[in-house]
Design an enzyme around this catalytic site. Structure first.
Site, PDB file in Angstrom:
ATOM      1  N   ASP A 141     -17.929 -62.679  51.031  1.00 15.06           N
ATOM      2  CA  ASP A 141     -17.695 -63.683  52.074  1.00 15.06           C
ATOM      3  C   ASP A 141     -18.976 -64.452  52.404  1.00 15.06           C
ATOM      4  O   ASP A 141     -19.526 -64.342  53.510  1.00 15.06           O
ATOM      5  CB  ASP A 141     -17.129 -62.997  53.330  1.00 15.06           C
ATOM      6  CG  ASP A 141     -15.803 -62.310  53.029  1.00 15.06           C
ATOM      7  OD1 ASP A 141     -15.105 -62.744  52.085  1.00 15.06           O
ATOM      8  OD2 ASP A 141     -15.470 -61.333  53.729  1.00 15.06           O
ATOM      9  N   LYS A 146     -13.776 -59.619  45.666  1.00 14.89           N
ATOM     10  CA  LYS A 146     -12.770 -60.276  46.520  1.00 14.89           C
ATOM     11  C   LYS A 146     -13.338 -61.583  47.051  1.00 14.89           C
ATOM     12  O   LYS A 146     -14.473 -61.618  47.520  1.00 14.89           O
ATOM     13  CB  LYS A 146     -12.397 -59.337  47.667  1.00 14.89           C
ATOM     14  CG  LYS A 146     -11.236 -59.857  48.514  1.00 14.89           C
ATOM     15  CD  LYS A 146     -10.786 -58.850  49.540  1.00 14.89           C
ATOM     16  CE  LYS A 146     -11.604 -58.882  50.813  1.00 14.89           C
ATOM     17  NZ  LYS A 146     -11.596 -60.161  51.527  1.00 14.89           N
ATOM     18  N   ASP A 181      -8.229 -63.180  48.241  1.00 16.55           N
ATOM     19  CA  ASP A 181      -7.617 -62.615  49.448  1.00 16.55           C
ATOM     20  C   ASP A 181      -6.906 -63.738  50.218  1.00 16.55           C
ATOM     21  O   ASP A 181      -7.274 -64.070  51.341  1.00 16.55           O
ATOM     22  CB  ASP A 181      -8.755 -61.991  50.294  1.00 16.55           C
ATOM     23  CG  ASP A 181      -8.247 -61.192  51.475  1.00 16.55           C
ATOM     24  OD1 ASP A 181      -7.025 -61.097  51.667  1.00 16.55           O
ATOM     25  OD2 ASP A 181      -9.113 -60.663  52.217  1.00 16.55           O
ATOM     26  N   LYS A 224      -3.694 -63.981  51.220  1.00 16.20           N
ATOM     27  CA  LYS A 224      -2.669 -63.561  52.201  1.00 16.20           C
ATOM     28  C   LYS A 224      -1.549 -64.599  52.295  1.00 16.20           C
ATOM     29  O   LYS A 224      -1.277 -65.164  53.354  1.00 16.20           O
ATOM     30  CB  LYS A 224      -3.285 -63.310  53.572  1.00 16.20           C
ATOM     31  CG  LYS A 224      -4.342 -62.216  53.597  1.00 16.20           C
ATOM     32  CD  LYS A 224      -4.845 -61.935  55.008  1.00 16.20           C
ATOM     33  CE  LYS A 224      -5.881 -60.847  55.060  1.00 16.20           C
ATOM     34  NZ  LYS A 224      -7.213 -61.201  54.572  1.00 16.20           N
ATOM     35  N   PHE A 225      -0.894 -64.825  51.180  1.00 13.93           N
ATOM     36  CA  PHE A 225       0.213 -65.780  51.167  1.00 13.93           C
ATOM     37  C   PHE A 225       1.293 -65.329  52.149  1.00 13.93           C
ATOM     38  O   PHE A 225       1.635 -64.150  52.192  1.00 13.93           O
ATOM     39  CB  PHE A 225       0.829 -65.851  49.769  1.00 13.93           C
ATOM     40  CG  PHE A 225      -0.032 -66.542  48.755  1.00 13.93           C
ATOM     41  CD1 PHE A 225      -0.083 -67.932  48.697  1.00 13.93           C
ATOM     42  CD2 PHE A 225      -0.786 -65.808  47.854  1.00 13.93           C
ATOM     43  CE1 PHE A 225      -0.870 -68.568  47.742  1.00 13.93           C
ATOM     44  CE2 PHE A 225      -1.574 -66.451  46.903  1.00 13.93           C
ATOM     45  CZ  PHE A 225      -1.621 -67.832  46.854  1.00 13.93           C
ATOM     46  N   ASP A 257       4.932 -67.468  53.406  1.00 10.75           N
ATOM     47  CA  ASP A 257       5.713 -68.689  53.615  1.00 10.75           C
ATOM     48  C   ASP A 257       7.039 -68.511  52.891  1.00 10.75           C
ATOM     49  O   ASP A 257       7.297 -67.439  52.338  1.00 10.75           O
ATOM     50  CB  ASP A 257       4.953 -69.919  53.079  1.00 10.75           C
ATOM     51  CG  ASP A 257       5.278 -71.176  53.900  1.00 10.75           C
ATOM     52  OD1 ASP A 257       6.469 -71.412  54.139  1.00 10.75           O
ATOM     53  OD2 ASP A 257       4.346 -71.894  54.295  1.00 10.75           O
ATOM     54  N   ILE A 258       7.844 -69.560  52.854  1.00  5.28           N
ATOM     55  CA  ILE A 258       9.073 -69.460  52.063  1.00  5.28           C
ATOM     56  C   ILE A 258       8.687 -69.413  50.588  1.00  5.28           C
ATOM     57  O   ILE A 258       7.594 -69.860  50.204  1.00  5.28           O
ATOM     58  CB  ILE A 258      10.024 -70.649  52.344  1.00  5.28           C
ATOM     59  CG1 ILE A 258       9.350 -71.975  52.002  1.00  5.28           C
ATOM     60  CG2 ILE A 258      10.526 -70.603  53.776  1.00  5.28           C
ATOM     61  CD1 ILE A 258      10.311 -73.136  51.894  1.00  5.28           C
ATOM     62  N   TYR A 277     -14.376 -50.247  61.573  1.00  4.77           N
ATOM     63  CA  TYR A 277     -14.940 -49.708  60.333  1.00  4.77           C
ATOM     64  C   TYR A 277     -14.759 -48.205  60.214  1.00  4.77           C
ATOM     65  O   TYR A 277     -14.840 -47.468  61.203  1.00  4.77           O
ATOM     66  CB  TYR A 277     -16.437 -50.030  60.255  1.00  4.77           C
ATOM     67  CG  TYR A 277     -16.713 -51.502  60.017  1.00  4.77           C
ATOM     68  CD1 TYR A 277     -16.386 -52.108  58.801  1.00  4.77           C
ATOM     69  CD2 TYR A 277     -17.295 -52.287  61.011  1.00  4.77           C
ATOM     70  CE1 TYR A 277     -16.644 -53.459  58.584  1.00  4.77           C
ATOM     71  CE2 TYR A 277     -17.555 -53.638  60.803  1.00  4.77           C
ATOM     72  CZ  TYR A 277     -17.221 -54.211  59.580  1.00  4.77           C
ATOM     73  OH  TYR A 277     -17.461 -55.548  59.359  1.00  4.77           O
TER      74      TYR A 277
HETATM   75  P1  BMP Z   1     -16.327 -57.005  56.284  1.00  9.82           P
HETATM   76  O1  BMP Z   1     -16.556 -55.756  55.394  1.00  9.82           O
HETATM   77  O2  BMP Z   1     -17.498 -57.922  56.320  1.00  9.82           O
HETATM   78  O3  BMP Z   1     -15.800 -56.676  57.635  1.00  9.82           O
HETATM   79  O4  BMP Z   1     -15.196 -57.893  55.534  1.00  9.82           O
HETATM   80  C1  BMP Z   1     -13.904 -57.441  55.354  1.00  9.82           C
HETATM   81  C2  BMP Z   1     -13.124 -58.372  54.472  1.00  9.82           C
HETATM   82  O5  BMP Z   1     -11.832 -57.847  54.259  1.00  9.82           O
HETATM   83  C3  BMP Z   1     -12.919 -59.782  55.010  1.00  9.82           C
HETATM   84  O6  BMP Z   1     -12.903 -60.680  53.921  1.00  9.82           O
HETATM   85  C4  BMP Z   1     -11.524 -59.736  55.625  1.00  9.82           C
HETATM   86  O7  BMP Z   1     -10.884 -60.992  55.546  1.00  9.82           O
HETATM   87  C5  BMP Z   1     -10.817 -58.727  54.744  1.00  9.82           C
HETATM   88  N1  BMP Z   1      -9.776 -57.923  55.416  1.00  9.82           N
HETATM   89  C6  BMP Z   1     -10.081 -57.082  56.476  1.00  9.82           C
HETATM   90  O8  BMP Z   1     -11.204 -56.999  56.930  1.00  9.82           O
HETATM   91  N2  BMP Z   1      -9.069 -56.311  57.009  1.00  9.82           N
HETATM   92  C7  BMP Z   1      -7.794 -56.336  56.547  1.00  9.82           C
HETATM   93  O9  BMP Z   1      -6.950 -55.605  57.036  1.00  9.82           O
HETATM   94  C8  BMP Z   1      -7.496 -57.198  55.465  1.00  9.82           C
HETATM   95  C9  BMP Z   1      -8.501 -57.979  54.916  1.00  9.82           C
HETATM   96  O10 BMP Z   1      -8.221 -58.746  53.884  1.00  9.82           O
END
Ligand code: BMP
Length: 386
Positions: A43, A65, A100, A102-103, A105-106, A339
């Site tokens: 990211d 990702k 990532d 996350k689609f 929609d229809i 986390y």
């Molecule tokens: P980080 O380790 O910096 O918190 O990033 C987590 C990544 O995982 C981000 O890209 C976020 O969009 C994605 N993510 C998440 O954190 N939790 C979810 O449940 C689903 C995710 O895609």
């Protein structure tokens, strides 16, 4: 559920033999080969940083990702753009690309978002994911789109263009209409005559031969377009032409051309509204599409039926700083992210791959921090095999 399912204590190399999806089978083998169950969530905000990070951290990971829509300077060129460059790095270091997206929609809309538009996600991302709040038909729609995509790419068309100034007698018998471009030739070789009114740029002899009815139509260049066709499963597919990107990671063949979907079954964020019923619907949808759904983005293993062998990728993973108790609590980010450590996610909750973003990216030395995460997550996996 997590502690009792046979996949919890089965080595990845064994699960590679029974997984239904070809890409899952490949990924399990890759994990075994690299001794890694780490996914980097890359990211960062610029295409340059993304490619540089992927190159540096590539040796430690099995999945990279992306969120392509947070990258500025993303180059959409399918042959030489950011997707193609990432694909070359994936080939070099041996990792899969997971957009990532996350689609949700229809069905018709997600088909178009997945395969078309500027990003053409399906072309460069081996894996993507979907939230199925819109209903399970969306998964079928994406599966159909992926199957069609695979059918339609038996060949890659490579195009090379050369430009040159014509010699005048090339055109002696030609009736050139100065108002229009002309196309000649067959499907593999075409010559396009670019005709402009620019007599001052021509040699006198050429200019004379083009005087028709007082008009000064002048041929100033020929563009030669040569197209060649190459099988899509060739290792050279989608290569960029930069020097040094032809390297292929040793010890395993390139991934199959199949595309895979992960269902977003549970989230790491505080107060997530995904209910157990929603999560169960994800598992049902996965079982209905075993050739397209690889598994889940989830916080625990969702394998429950005896034949389930889905792969689980888990975000919300961080280690305490080096030197502190590696199983200690890790605070959230203050914006809802929570986390857990690799030991808890892989060892106790039974997930397979940990997804780590800021824990690695914001470290002083991301490659060595990625190695620390790889070692911890792999250790948790080995301990789980018991
Ligand atoms: P980080 O380790 O910096 O918190 O990033 C987590 C990544 O995982 C981000 O890209 C976020 O969009 C994605 N993510 C998440 O954190 N939790 C979810 O449940 C689903 C995710 O895609």
């Amino acid at each position: 559920m997590a502690s009792r399912h046979p996949t919890i204590t089965q080595p990845f190399a064994e699960r590679a033999k029974t997984a239904t999806h070809p890409l899952t089978r490949y990924l399990f083998r890759l994990m075994d080969l690299k001794a890694s169950n780490l996914c980097l969530s890359a990211d960062v905000t610029t295409a340059r940083d993304l490619l540089s990070l992927a190159d540096k951290v590539g040796p430690s990971i099995v999945v990279l990702k992306t969120h392509y829509d947070l990258i500025s300077g993303w180059d959409y060129n399918p042959q030489t753009g950011t997707g193609a460059k990432l694909a070359a790095l994936a080939r070099k270091h041996g990792f899969l690309i997971f957009e990532d997206r996350k689609f949700v929609d229809i069905g018709k809309t997600v088909q178009m978002q997945y395969t078309a538009g500027t990003a053409r996600i399906i072309d460069w991302a081996h894996i993507t994911n979907a939230n199925i709040d819109a209903g399970k038909d969306m998964v079928r729609a994406m599966a159909e789109a992926a199957a069609k995509w695979k059918e339609r790419i038996p060949y890659e068309v490579k195009t090379s263009v050369t430009v040159g100034t014509p010699v005048s007698d090339q055109f002696d018998d030609e009736d050139v209409d100065p108002a229009a471009d002309r196309v000649q030739g067959d499907s593999t070789q075409q010559q396009r005559l670019d005709v402009t009114s620019a007599p001052q740029r021509l040699e006198p002899r050429e200019q004379d031969s083009r005087d028709v009815d007082g008009r000064k139509g002048s041929i100033v260049s020929i563009t030669t377009v040569t197209q060649s066709f190459e099988p899509a499963d060739s290792p050279r597919l989608s290569k960029t032409h930069d020097q040094g990107d032809d390297t292929v990671f040793p010890g395993i063949e390139e991934p199959p051309m199949d595309r895979g979907l992960l269902l977003l079954a549970q989230m790491s964020s505080k107060g997530c509204l995904m209910t157990p019923d929603y999560t169960r619907a994800c598992v049902e949808a996965a079982r209905e599409h075993p050739n397209f759904v690889m598994g889940f983005v989830a916080q625990e293993s969702l394998n429950s039926a005896p034949e389930d062998n889905f792969i689980h990728m888990t975000p919300g993973c961080k280690l305490p700083p080096p030197g502190e108790d590696e199983n200690g609590e890790v605070p959230g980010d203050g914006l809802g992210q929570q986390y857990n450590t690799p030991a808890k996610l892989v060892g106790l909750c039974g997930t397979d791959i940990v997804i780590v973003g800021r824990g690695i990216i914001q470290a002083g030395d991301p490659p060595s921090e990625a190695e620390r995460y790889r070692r911890r997550a792999w250790k948790a996996y080995l301990a789980r095999l018991g």
